[in-house]
Design a protein around this motif. Structure first.
Motif, PDB file in Angstrom:
ATOM      1  N   GLU A  89       0.184   0.096 -11.834  1.00 40.20           N
ATOM      2  CA  GLU A  89       1.019  -1.319 -12.008  1.00 40.20           C
ATOM      3  C   GLU A  89       2.313  -1.094 -12.269  1.00 40.20           C
ATOM      4  N   ALA A  90       2.185  -1.075 -12.923  1.00 36.35           N
ATOM      5  CA  ALA A  90       3.440  -1.196 -13.502  1.00 36.35           C
ATOM      6  C   ALA A  90       4.686  -0.370 -13.087  1.00 36.35           C
ATOM      7  N   LEU A  91       4.481   0.770 -12.037  1.00 43.01           N
ATOM      8  CA  LEU A  91       5.698   1.282 -11.799  1.00 43.01           C
ATOM      9  C   LEU A  91       5.444   1.000 -10.041  1.00 43.01           C
ATOM     10  N   GLY A 129      13.868   2.351   0.803  1.00 37.85           N
ATOM     11  CA  GLY A 129      14.608   2.895  -0.809  1.00 37.85           C
ATOM     12  C   GLY A 129      14.408   4.749  -0.378  1.00 37.85           C
ATOM     13  N   ASP A 130      14.146   5.212  -1.580  1.00 34.35           N
ATOM     14  CA  ASP A 130      13.854   6.407  -1.945  1.00 34.35           C
ATOM     15  C   ASP A 130      12.753   7.143  -2.152  1.00 34.35           C
ATOM     16  N   PHE A 131      11.979   5.717  -2.320  1.00 32.69           N
ATOM     17  CA  PHE A 131      10.433   5.812  -3.521  1.00 32.69           C
ATOM     18  C   PHE A 131       9.297   6.408  -2.457  1.00 32.69           C
ATOM     19  N   THR A 132       9.275   5.215  -0.828  1.00 34.88           N
ATOM     20  CA  THR A 132       8.350   5.560  -0.238  1.00 34.88           C
ATOM     21  C   THR A 132       8.867   5.806   1.599  1.00 34.88           C
ATOM     22  N   THR A 187       1.026  -1.086   0.056  1.00 33.04           N
ATOM     23  CA  THR A 187      -0.319  -0.270   0.287  1.00 33.04           C
ATOM     24  C   THR A 187       1.138   0.770  -0.119  1.00 33.04           C
ATOM     25  N   HIS A 188       2.032   0.765   0.825  1.00 33.95           N
ATOM     26  CA  HIS A 188       3.496   2.150   0.391  1.00 33.95           C
ATOM     27  C   HIS A 188       3.923   2.446  -0.767  1.00 33.95           C
ATOM     28  N   PHE A 189       3.525   1.163  -1.692  1.00 36.60           N
ATOM     29  CA  PHE A 189       4.713   0.948  -2.907  1.00 36.60           C
ATOM     30  C   PHE A 189       3.174   2.491  -3.905  1.00 36.60           C
ATOM     31  N   LEU A 190       1.964   1.962  -3.684  1.00 38.99           N
ATOM     32  CA  LEU A 190       0.739   2.367  -4.131  1.00 38.99           C
ATOM     33  C   LEU A 190       0.972   3.741  -4.452  1.00 38.99           C
ATOM     34  N   HIS A 191       0.469   4.349  -2.318  1.00 35.88           N
ATOM     35  CA  HIS A 191       0.342   5.845  -2.232  1.00 35.88           C
ATOM     36  C   HIS A 191       1.452   6.174  -3.536  1.00 35.88           C
ATOM     37  N   ALA A 192       2.741   6.041  -3.460  1.00 38.97           N
ATOM     38  CA  ALA A 192       3.666   6.750  -3.812  1.00 38.97           C
ATOM     39  C   ALA A 192       3.735   6.534  -4.840  1.00 38.97           C
ATOM     40  N   SER A 193       3.251   5.856  -6.101  1.00 40.03           N
ATOM     41  CA  SER A 193       2.840   5.541  -6.974  1.00 40.03           C
ATOM     42  C   SER A 193       1.556   6.401  -7.955  1.00 40.03           C
ATOM     43  N   LEU A 194       0.339   6.624  -6.585  1.00 44.00           N
ATOM     44  CA  LEU A 194      -0.866   7.248  -7.193  1.00 44.00           C
ATOM     45  C   LEU A 194      -0.724   8.050  -7.680  1.00 44.00           C
ATOM     46  N   ARG A 195       0.713   9.086  -6.521  1.00 43.35           N
ATOM     47  CA  ARG A 195       0.441  10.551  -6.185  1.00 43.35           C
ATOM     48  C   ARG A 195       1.721  10.705  -7.768  1.00 43.35           C
TER      49      ARG A 195
END
Length: 508
Positions: free
Chosen positions: A254-256, A301-304, A208-216
């Protein structure tokens, strides 16, 4: 309408608009499926979320030409009432536990389940009230921040008692058990968390953390989390956004996420750090969470990097594959994504393949039905066209004692014209039949002769069509009883029909 919509007067319009928006989406989905009954689950959702009573939904449905599954709705309402009864008893038991805890000066519960070697932990039982147990230290995560509570078991000497839920009241972590520990205060118990279930939950929570960052990153930094559910089987993520994400945008999101998961990003868990320090780090705050002076921050990492008190995987590659299963509006300006990870993706793929098999079988059935219907339609059309022969049979002529049946008919092709000839021959006891048709920009001719005339008069259908074909710029022939011919000159059709008697007479 205001009397049946829940909420305060000032929020009435927003509530109504959100409910109608969801209703319209339900109708759109049903139209795509060519279904005309609104499922009871959808009716219940409108009632439970927006206060739409079933009568109001029924009126809206009728206006759209739909009906509702009121039986299923009533069943869900009954289930809700039963849960409410259980919840009332549950709250009563919890209140009793809190009172007893306060009177006994129980210390705050300590969660020791962040470390992966702590799925099993030896603890002391501080209090037992009916089906609820408090330990001094526990590896069981209590439901919070959208993450469901852990399950597992307590092992106390010869007893093994299932733990079916974990939740928190004030500063106490409370375990709900399915069994009885009796008056076990002060005794040691081995607390076993269902580690397989916990890992599934952690995968879904971390993603969900990766999803939140990708949505933004894909939709814009205006996106904020507006709620979530994290269970072992799937995750649900609500976020603020005022338009429906396009198909390409969802694919990019999804890909990100999957691209980042494959980078094997290590989870950095900043535990129990000052709140202001966490804010300076740039950590995002999750919706609905309450933060004290000390907080936890989860970083990949630096993603989320986000405030979060939940449990997480060690690195991103442990999440496996991420797959969005649905996206929809749940309120004005609020969207919902549901997704799966890890083993959940396998189950999703299997379910989709099974659906494809069922659809394939259904398509085969529909194609077979289509063939049957086409055959029936073709036969009905042929029967309708064969009605042309009744007119021809009623207008027969005679040449030297030979009955002649002739005329122009409508046929789609030579095979159909030949079928007309067969039918005409079956209907005449004795005589000669000639049928001519314009098929597209050409001429088709069929001639038939009854058996008695073939034998007695030596007449031949092949010879007859051969002469008639020359009148329309063509040629042909065939057997004595039935023959076909074709020509290019459609202007000669009338002349050919008029000449039938003379042509037959020339062979007598």
């Amino acid at each position: 309408v205001k009397k049946v919509i829940k909420g305060e007067e000032e929020s009435f319009n927003d509530t109504l608009d959100r409910g109608i928006e969801l209703f319209e989406e339900i109708i759109e989905k049903l139209n795509k499926k060519k279904e005309k009954v609104i499922p009871g689950e959808e009716i219940f959702k409108l009632y439970d979320t927006f206060g739409f009573p079933v009568d109001l939904t029924n009126i809206m449905a009728i206006e759209k030409g739909f009906s509702i599954d009121e039986v299923k709705f009533n069943e869900l309402m009954h289930q809700q009432k039963e849960r409410s009864k259980e919840s009332t008893k549950f709250r009563s038991d919890v209140s009793l536990l809190k009172v007893m805890s306060a009177s006994s000066n129980l210390p705050d519960s300590e969660f020791v389940g962040y470390d992966y070697d702590n799925f099993k932990y030896k603890s002391e039982i501080l209090r037992v009230v009916d089906k609820f147990v408090v330990l001094n230290k526990t590896p069981f995560y209590a439901e919070a921040g959208g993450q469901v509570g852990d399950t597992g078991k307590f092992v106390c000497k010869e007893l093994s008692i299932p733990v079916i839920d974990t939740f928190q009241e004030d500063n106490l972590i409370i375990h709900k058990i399915n069994g009885s520990l009796g008056e076990a205060f002060g005794k040691e118990v081995m607390a076993h968390v269902d580690s397989s279930r916990r890992w599934d939950i952690m995968r879904n929570h971390s993603v969900t953390h990766f999803l939140h960052a990708s949505l933004r990153k894909i939709l814009g930094t205006h996106v904020q989390q507006a709620g979530s559910y994290v269970g072992p089987d799937h995750l649900r993520f609500d976020f603020t956004h005022f338009t429906k994400p396009s198909h390409d945008e969802l694919n990019d999101i999804e890909a990100l996420v999957n691209e980042q998961l494959r980078k094997n990003l290590q989870m950095i868990h900043h535990r129990n750090i000052p709140f202001e320090e966490a804010k300076k780090m740039g950590a995002l705050m999750f919706f609905g969470d309450k933060y004290g002076d000390k907080v936890n921050v989860v970083q990949f990492g630096d993603f989320t990097m986000e405030f979060c008190g939940g449990t997480h995987v060690k690195n991103s590659s442990q999440i496996g594959l991420f797959k969005i299963t649905s996206e929809a509006s749940i309120a004005s300006g609020v969207r919902r994504i549901e997704a799966v990870t890890g083993a959940g993706v396998e189950k999703y793929i299997h379910s989709q393949l099974e659906n494809m098999k069922q659809f394939s079988h259904r398509i085969d059935e529909l194609l077979e039905t289509k063939k049957k219907l086409e055959k029936e339609i073709s036969e009905l059309k042929l029967q309708d066209k064969l009605g042309q022969l009744d007119h021809i049979l009623s207008l027969h002529s005679e040449e030297r004692g030979i009955m002649i049946y002739k005329g122009k008919v409508h046929a789609d092709n030579m095979d159909e014209l030949k079928s007309f000839g067969d039918e005409l021959r079956n209907k005449i006891k004795s005589g000669v039949g000639v049928l001519i048709s314009q098929i597209e920009d050409k001429v088709g001719i069929v001639a038939v002769v009854s058996d008695d005339l073939i034998k007695e008069k030596k007449l031949s259908a092949g010879k007859i069509v051969g002469v008639l074909a020359k009148l329309v710029g063509g040629g042909g022939g065939g057997r004595p009883h039935l023959a076909t011919a074709g020509g290019k000159d459609v202007s000669g059709i009338s002349s050919a029909i008029t000449s039938v008697e003379n042509v037959i007479g020339s062979f007598l």
